[in-house]
Motif scaffolding. Structure first.
Motif, PDB file in Angstrom:
ATOM      1  N   TYR A  47     -36.559   0.819 -48.722  1.00  0.00           N
ATOM      2  CA  TYR A  47     -36.801  -0.520 -48.455  1.00  0.00           C
ATOM      3  C   TYR A  47     -38.350  -0.666 -47.909  1.00  0.00           C
ATOM      4  N   PHE A  48     -38.523   0.105 -47.085  1.00  0.00           N
ATOM      5  CA  PHE A  48     -39.895   0.135 -46.381  1.00  0.00           C
ATOM      6  C   PHE A  48     -40.903   0.471 -47.506  1.00  0.00           C
ATOM      7  N   ASP A  49     -40.757   1.291 -48.301  1.00  0.00           N
ATOM      8  CA  ASP A  49     -41.605   1.772 -49.471  1.00  0.00           C
ATOM      9  C   ASP A  49     -41.624   0.599 -50.614  1.00  0.00           C
ATOM     10  N   TYR A  50     -40.506  -0.175 -50.528  1.00  0.00           N
ATOM     11  CA  TYR A  50     -40.572  -1.213 -51.624  1.00  0.00           C
ATOM     12  C   TYR A  50     -41.136  -2.522 -51.110  1.00  0.00           C
ATOM     13  N   ALA A  51     -41.136  -2.748 -49.811  1.00  0.00           N
ATOM     14  CA  ALA A  51     -42.239  -3.849 -49.153  1.00  0.00           C
ATOM     15  C   ALA A  51     -43.633  -3.411 -49.171  1.00  0.00           C
ATOM     16  N   ARG A  52     -43.898  -2.185 -49.014  1.00  0.00           N
ATOM     17  CA  ARG A  52     -45.388  -1.708 -49.000  1.00  0.00           C
ATOM     18  C   ARG A  52     -45.827  -1.918 -50.538  1.00  0.00           C
ATOM     19  N   ALA A  53     -45.149  -1.531 -51.475  1.00  0.00           N
ATOM     20  CA  ALA A  53     -45.449  -1.400 -52.932  1.00  0.00           C
ATOM     21  C   ALA A  53     -45.829  -3.092 -53.061  1.00  0.00           C
ATOM     22  N   CYS A  54     -45.000  -4.013 -52.819  1.00  0.00           N
ATOM     23  CA  CYS A  54     -44.954  -5.652 -53.146  1.00  0.00           C
ATOM     24  C   CYS A  54     -46.171  -6.071 -52.003  1.00  0.00           C
ATOM     25  N   SER A  55     -46.546  -5.407 -51.012  1.00  0.00           N
ATOM     26  CA  SER A  55     -47.805  -6.182 -50.250  1.00  0.00           C
ATOM     27  C   SER A  55     -46.951  -6.935 -49.259  1.00  0.00           C
ATOM     28  N   MET A  56     -45.526  -7.031 -49.077  1.00  0.00           N
ATOM     29  CA  MET A  56     -44.860  -7.745 -48.098  1.00  0.00           C
ATOM     30  C   MET A  56     -45.253  -7.631 -46.478  1.00  0.00           C
ATOM     31  N   PRO A  57     -45.859  -8.398 -46.044  1.00  0.00           N
ATOM     32  CA  PRO A  57     -46.084  -8.191 -44.417  1.00  0.00           C
ATOM     33  C   PRO A  57     -44.674  -8.087 -43.693  1.00  0.00           C
ATOM     34  N   MET A  58     -43.624  -8.771 -44.115  1.00  0.00           N
ATOM     35  CA  MET A  58     -42.341  -8.744 -43.512  1.00  0.00           C
ATOM     36  C   MET A  58     -41.343  -8.755 -44.393  1.00  0.00           C
ATOM     37  N   MET A  59     -40.344  -8.217 -44.103  1.00  0.00           N
ATOM     38  CA  MET A  59     -38.864  -8.305 -44.497  1.00  0.00           C
ATOM     39  C   MET A  59     -37.809  -9.136 -43.884  1.00  0.00           C
ATOM     40  N   VAL A  60     -37.187 -10.018 -44.493  1.00  0.00           N
ATOM     41  CA  VAL A  60     -36.082 -10.607 -43.728  1.00  0.00           C
ATOM     42  C   VAL A  60     -34.864  -9.782 -43.958  1.00  0.00           C
ATOM     43  N   ILE A  61     -34.030  -9.208 -42.981  1.00  0.00           N
ATOM     44  CA  ILE A  61     -33.315  -8.268 -43.111  1.00  0.00           C
ATOM     45  C   ILE A  61     -31.905  -8.610 -42.524  1.00  0.00           C
ATOM     46  N   GLY A  62     -30.823  -7.881 -43.229  1.00  0.00           N
ATOM     47  CA  GLY A  62     -29.468  -7.932 -42.811  1.00  0.00           C
ATOM     48  C   GLY A  62     -29.042  -6.351 -42.451  1.00  0.00           C
ATOM     49  N   PRO A  63     -29.178  -6.037 -41.260  1.00  0.00           N
ATOM     50  CA  PRO A  63     -28.957  -4.764 -40.624  1.00  0.00           C
ATOM     51  C   PRO A  63     -27.531  -4.711 -39.916  1.00  0.00           C
ATOM     52  N   THR A  64     -27.404  -3.563 -39.388  1.00  0.00           N
ATOM     53  CA  THR A  64     -25.856  -3.585 -38.444  1.00  0.00           C
ATOM     54  C   THR A  64     -26.479  -3.084 -37.090  1.00  0.00           C
ATOM     55  N   HIS A  65     -25.721  -3.355 -36.345  1.00  0.00           N
ATOM     56  CA  HIS A  65     -26.238  -2.797 -34.924  1.00  0.00           C
ATOM     57  C   HIS A  65     -26.358  -1.188 -34.601  1.00  0.00           C
ATOM     58  N   GLN A  66     -25.879  -0.779 -35.543  1.00  0.00           N
ATOM     59  CA  GLN A  66     -26.130   0.891 -35.793  1.00  0.00           C
ATOM     60  C   GLN A  66     -27.645   1.033 -36.481  1.00  0.00           C
ATOM     61  N   THR A  67     -27.795   0.247 -37.343  1.00  0.00           N
ATOM     62  CA  THR A  67     -29.141   0.482 -38.064  1.00  0.00           C
ATOM     63  C   THR A  67     -30.307   0.208 -37.285  1.00  0.00           C
ATOM     64  N   VAL A  68     -30.351  -0.829 -36.415  1.00  0.00           N
ATOM     65  CA  VAL A  68     -31.326  -1.605 -35.763  1.00  0.00           C
ATOM     66  C   VAL A  68     -32.386  -0.193 -35.268  1.00  0.00           C
ATOM     67  N   PRO A  69     -31.851   0.627 -34.442  1.00  0.00           N
ATOM     68  CA  PRO A  69     -32.467   1.590 -33.674  1.00  0.00           C
ATOM     69  C   PRO A  69     -33.287   2.246 -34.580  1.00  0.00           C
ATOM     70  N   ARG A  70     -33.040   2.641 -36.025  1.00  0.00           N
ATOM     71  CA  ARG A  70     -33.478   3.526 -36.813  1.00  0.00           C
ATOM     72  C   ARG A  70     -34.532   2.661 -37.584  1.00  0.00           C
TER      73      ARG A  70
END
Length: 277
Positions: free
Chosen positions: A112-135
């Motif tokens: 997803y970060f590769d995706y954002a970089r390819a699209c030149s997105m400065p930010m992603m609006v995300i739907g994480p879990t509590h477990q994925t936030v640290p990663r």
């Protein structure tokens, strides 16, 4: 005759264009710039080229782009070309999303970060879990791409309100924040104005909509026709000198959302003009 777009064609009358205006929420000289944008989930029923034309016809220059219009499965080269179509149409992509990061796995989150970089997105609006936030934080530091947790109301087991997201972000990288969805926030019984105030420097964006019943996200109406405290929301944003994007997310009338979207932008521009005056 009104403003109408369909999958095959669109028509904008001179009167409608006059109502739309072209300022898109620009502040007066020296004023903080609140950018009015489109969350392209609102235009999910339309292909990218037509969605871009529709955003342009609304007099809007900013967009938070959903995967419908920049699909995840495109190659990096294809994504660069597709994102360039927005720029060529005079539209700045301020973010992508909502991007769901539910798998606590490096390879999955990296894509997803590769995706954002390819699209030149400065930010992603995300739907994480509590477990994925640290990663996710690890990749925010590596890629220097901001993320904003989107709250999805009472049905969201992870982040029903901005306050829950803010708690999870305590002590984390300052490039991690929240995107306050005012409709879902209201449905939890929380004041969106208070949530915006509580977010402070962690407020990276807003998804704006209006509801007849603030506890029912299915009661959507054009902005200005419901019970959402839109004026108070913009007053708080101005008080905070917020300089991000306020994105209209109109979830109804998938086949023909433009009339309601036009009304919504006309109302929001009127509010901003009134506050500036």
């Amino acid at each position: 005759m009104g403003l109408m777009f369909t999958r095959r064609s669109f028509l904008v009358t001179p009167a409608a264009m006059a109502a739309l205006g072209s300022t898109a929420g620009r502040g007066a000289p020296g004023e903080p710039a609140i950018h009015l944008g489109v969350a392209t989930y609102s235009l999910r029923g339309f292909q990218r080229d037509l969605a871009i034309r529709m955003i342009h016809q609304l007099g809007v220059s900013y967009a938070s782009v959903k995967e419908y219009h920049l699909p995840y499965n495109l190659s990096a080269q294809e994504l660069r070309r597709a994102a360039k179509e927005f720029a060529d149409g005079g539209i700045t992509v301020t973010s992508g999303g909502v991007v769901y990061m539910l798998k606590d796995d490096d390879a999955d989150i990296r894509r997803y970060f590769d995706y954002a970089r390819a699209c030149s997105m400065p930010m992603m609006v995300i739907g994480p879990t509590h477990q994925t936030v640290p990663r996710i934080e690890k990749f925010v530091k590596e890629y220097d791409i901001r993320v904003a947790i989107h709250n999805h109301g009472p049905e969201d087991k992870n982040f029903p309100s901005p306050e829950v997201a803010l708690k999870a972000l305590e002590g984390r990288d300052p490039r991690m924040g929240v995107c306050v969805d005012v409709g879902h926030t209201s449905a939890t019984g929380t004041s969106p104005v208070e949530s915006i105030r509580n977010a402070g420097a962690r407020l990276f964006g807003l998804h704006v909509k209006d509801l007849k019943n603030l506890k029912d996200t299915n009661s959507g109406v054009p902005v200005g026709e419901g019970a959402m405290p839109i004026v108070a929301i913009f007053q708080e944003l101005r008080r905070m000198s917020f300089r991000g994007s306020v994105d209209l997310e109109y979830e109804l009338e998938e086949e023909n959302p433009l009339p309601a979207m036009a009304k919504s932008f006309a109302y929001m521009r009127g509010v901003l003009a009134g506050l500036a005056g």
